[in-house]
Design an enzyme around this catalytic site. Sequence first.
Site, PDB file in Angstrom:
ATOM      1  N   HIS A 120       0.944  -1.153   0.052  1.00  0.00           N
ATOM      2  CA  HIS A 120       0.039   0.084   0.072  1.00  0.00           C
ATOM      3  C   HIS A 120       0.831   1.381   0.097  1.00  0.00           C
ATOM      4  O   HIS A 120       0.485   2.303  -0.369  1.00  0.00           O
ATOM      5  CB  HIS A 120      -0.879  -0.102   1.245  1.00  0.00           C
ATOM      6  N   HIS A 185       3.945  10.157  12.172  1.00  0.00           N
ATOM      7  CA  HIS A 185       3.260   8.710  13.016  1.00  0.00           C
ATOM      8  C   HIS A 185       4.222   7.805  13.516  1.00  0.00           C
ATOM      9  O   HIS A 185       5.427   7.944  13.252  1.00  0.00           O
ATOM     10  CB  HIS A 185       2.303   8.024  11.931  1.00  0.00           C
TER      11      HIS A 185
END
Length: 312
Positions: A120, A185
Amino acid sequence: MTEIIGFVGMSHSPFATLLPPGAEGEPGTHFLADARLVATAVSELRPDAVVVIGPDHFHANFYDQMPPFVLGVEEAVGFGDFGSTAGPLPVASRLGWAIRDGLDDAGFDVSLSYALTVDHGVVQSYEMSTGGLEVPMVPLVLNTAAPPLPSLARCVALGEALGTAIRRAPDAGRVLIVASGGLSHWLPSNDPRDPSVVGDRRASLIHGREDARAFAAVREPRVRAMAGNPDAPVNADWDRWFLRQLHTLDLDPIVALGHDKLEEEAGSGGHEVRTWLVGHAAAGLPLVWDSYEPVPEWITGMGIGTTFPVPA
């Protein structure tokens, strides 16, 4: 003739597909709406090929052999992790070989793949920025998850060489550069030297190539369990600073952060902004438009930047 027509930097997250907003105003609404605007703007640019720079999340590359850079030149196949598109992807093979030769001339011995698996980290931003899977791609995978990582300065140098290689490619037409990753993140360590990385998990990071599907089947539930937390750490101030910096051609303030300061400010997942540095340096153009939404429920600061206007 070959022309670089622009650059798109775009965050990715498994939860953009696994946990999409169900109604207007829910987390991720702003990001996904602006991603659709980017796809419309890209369609008007009419790219003939897209060079996609993204990371791998231990679906193709493992610590048995961990290259810093891998270039796909013939076949690319989506792994299909976290709901991303699986299966064969169109590859601009002639452009891929021209890039390989150009990078070699510049002193970059990138690893070469005739059959590259991409997850992804490449597929999501490629599909979102182009509005589908129709434009042939050249995938360039950066190691951003498996320390030690290529330095920020090395990524900028790679980008500059990439831009030269694309422009010198024979008759590739109109080429768009897409970078996928970040922004801030925080993720669990993937470093086998880390005392907390032990047992089966450590073994899978090293030997996962033996059965990548089985490794992914164990890992994905752990990742899915991180979703939906409104208090997950995201550094929106840093993310916005990073986007502002790319509105200039001066990447030195970002490079000056170094590995440790970047991780302190943007988390271990923030190392994915290396893909943006490569793409931005390759295009040699400043951002003229950006979009940002902190989405802790997706564990990520979701940003987009383009070197061309994106009409509302």
